[in-house]
Motif scaffolding. Structure first.
Motif, PDB file in Angstrom:
ATOM      1  N   ALA B  25       0.915  -1.099  -0.099  1.00  0.00           N
ATOM      2  CA  ALA B  25      -0.043   0.007   0.053  1.00  0.00           C
ATOM      3  C   ALA B  25       0.938   1.203   0.059  1.00  0.00           C
ATOM      4  N   LEU B  26       0.581   2.110  -0.951  1.00  0.00           N
ATOM      5  CA  LEU B  26       1.408   3.302  -0.947  1.00  0.00           C
ATOM      6  C   LEU B  26       0.451   4.408  -1.134  1.00  0.00           C
ATOM      7  N   ALA B  27       0.852   5.794  -0.796  1.00  0.00           N
ATOM      8  CA  ALA B  27       0.029   6.863  -0.866  1.00  0.00           C
ATOM      9  C   ALA B  27       0.507   7.419  -2.262  1.00  0.00           C
ATOM     10  N   THR B  28      -0.416   8.033  -3.006  1.00  0.00           N
ATOM     11  CA  THR B  28      -0.325   8.710  -4.180  1.00  0.00           C
ATOM     12  C   THR B  28      -0.975   9.984  -4.294  1.00  0.00           C
ATOM     13  N   PRO B  29      -0.724  10.810  -5.118  1.00  0.00           N
ATOM     14  CA  PRO B  29      -1.387  12.332  -5.069  1.00  0.00           C
ATOM     15  C   PRO B  29      -2.901  12.266  -5.194  1.00  0.00           C
ATOM     16  N   THR B  30      -3.479  10.996  -5.699  1.00  0.00           N
ATOM     17  CA  THR B  30      -4.794  11.013  -5.785  1.00  0.00           C
ATOM     18  C   THR B  30      -5.380  10.096  -4.681  1.00  0.00           C
ATOM     19  N   SER B  54       6.870   2.826 -12.644  1.00  0.00           N
ATOM     20  CA  SER B  54       5.672   2.211 -12.251  1.00  0.00           C
ATOM     21  C   SER B  54       5.131   3.228 -11.184  1.00  0.00           C
ATOM     22  N   LEU B  55       3.980   2.787 -10.781  1.00  0.00           N
ATOM     23  CA  LEU B  55       3.294   3.306  -9.873  1.00  0.00           C
ATOM     24  C   LEU B  55       4.109   3.419  -8.413  1.00  0.00           C
ATOM     25  N   LEU B  56       4.771   2.321  -8.336  1.00  0.00           N
ATOM     26  CA  LEU B  56       5.712   2.086  -7.085  1.00  0.00           C
ATOM     27  C   LEU B  56       7.017   2.660  -7.090  1.00  0.00           C
ATOM     28  N   GLY B  57       7.494   2.754  -8.451  1.00  0.00           N
ATOM     29  CA  GLY B  57       8.812   3.553  -8.616  1.00  0.00           C
ATOM     30  C   GLY B  57       8.471   4.909  -8.485  1.00  0.00           C
ATOM     31  N   THR B  58       7.427   5.396  -8.809  1.00  0.00           N
ATOM     32  CA  THR B  58       7.118   6.628  -8.791  1.00  0.00           C
ATOM     33  C   THR B  58       6.856   7.273  -7.288  1.00  0.00           C
ATOM     34  N   THR B 115      14.484  -2.013 -13.218  1.00  0.00           N
ATOM     35  CA  THR B 115      16.038  -1.740 -12.683  1.00  0.00           C
ATOM     36  C   THR B 115      16.120  -1.023 -11.317  1.00  0.00           C
ATOM     37  N   LEU B 116      14.695  -0.932 -10.912  1.00  0.00           N
ATOM     38  CA  LEU B 116      14.673  -0.145  -9.514  1.00  0.00           C
ATOM     39  C   LEU B 116      14.471  -1.107  -8.596  1.00  0.00           C
ATOM     40  N   CYS B 117      15.555  -1.182  -7.440  1.00  0.00           N
ATOM     41  CA  CYS B 117      15.299  -2.110  -6.212  1.00  0.00           C
ATOM     42  C   CYS B 117      15.108  -1.224  -4.933  1.00  0.00           C
ATOM     43  N   LEU B 118      13.845  -1.659  -4.571  1.00  0.00           N
ATOM     44  CA  LEU B 118      13.391  -0.863  -3.351  1.00  0.00           C
ATOM     45  C   LEU B 118      13.475  -1.910  -1.952  1.00  0.00           C
TER      46      LEU B 118
END
Lengths: 146, 146
Positions: B25-30, B54-58, B115-118
């Motif tokens: 679960a992540l917070a987005t502007p919307t 991606s949503l998660l990457g952004t 390519t993004l490791c979180l």
């Protein structure tokens, strides 16, 4: 690895209407949270029962929420997920509470006093399927029964 | 209906380390969003691979996230869920990327360039079990394999 496919709005809705358990993502003062819930779908809304003092009862009302259902096939590395997003409102109108009770009330598995009825009218519905050669609706773990 | 029980931190951690798919679960502007992910656990962190676009990457990087796994038994109306919350950081140090790759890399089921490791170091870990007479660890749909 498998390519993901978008599910159509009608597939998303059929899967939503077939389920009984999902997860709600909500914003809290300390960041996002996820809460598993039993739910039902009444008209174009997801309906859940909670306590006014729960995380969901405290931070979920009059807020944007995301609701998710999914199913994974660990053996074949495939699955699907549907996300419905919308603003949650507390249902207070007795006529509407009664209508929900008569059409399709959520049936919580967990005990607890749940006096708060939250309705999430979805304004956004999306879904993805991973893997070919199968249909999500044909392999559900459960269908809700009347 | 069944009474929920709290899972101990060690039970939560064992279940987290056994799984391969969860939801973030992540917070987005919307508003809040939920994204299913393949993951691994390296040391005290959840690790996922995604695309920077991606949503998660952004919206997921340098933010508080909630990660959830669960399992439901539709027949007996029981189940469990574990939620890990913490701040997500992008892993950029090549030595650390290499260490993750060598110890326990996430294995995405879905194709795509990731390519993004979180890394989400959990600062909060909680879990609940519904129903008695069974143990979550003994009835998992999958165990990750070396």
């Amino acid at each position: 690895m498998q390519d993901p496919f978008e599910l159509s709005p009608s597939e998303c809705e059929a899967l939503l209407r077939a389920g009984v358990v999902g997860r709600i993502a909500l914003a809290t003062p300390t960041g996002p949270h996820i809460v598993p819930v039993n739910y039902s779908v009444v008209e174009e809304s997801i309906v859940v029962l909670t306590s006014p003092y729960s995380l969901l009862g405290t931070h979920g009302r009059d807020s944007m929420l995301a609701f998710e259902i999914d199913q994974f096939d660990y053996e074949y590395h495939r699955g699907w997920s549907v996300v419905a997003r919308g603003r949650a409102e507390v249902v207070t109108d007795p006529a509407e509470v009664e209508r929900i009770r008569k059409t399709w009330p959520p049936r919580p598995w967990a005990s607890g006093i749940r006096t708060l009825c939250l309705r999430i009218r979805w304004s956004e519905l999306s879904g993805r399927r991973l893997g070919t050669g199968w249909q999500p609706m044909e392999d559900l773990p459960v269908h809700r029964v009347v």
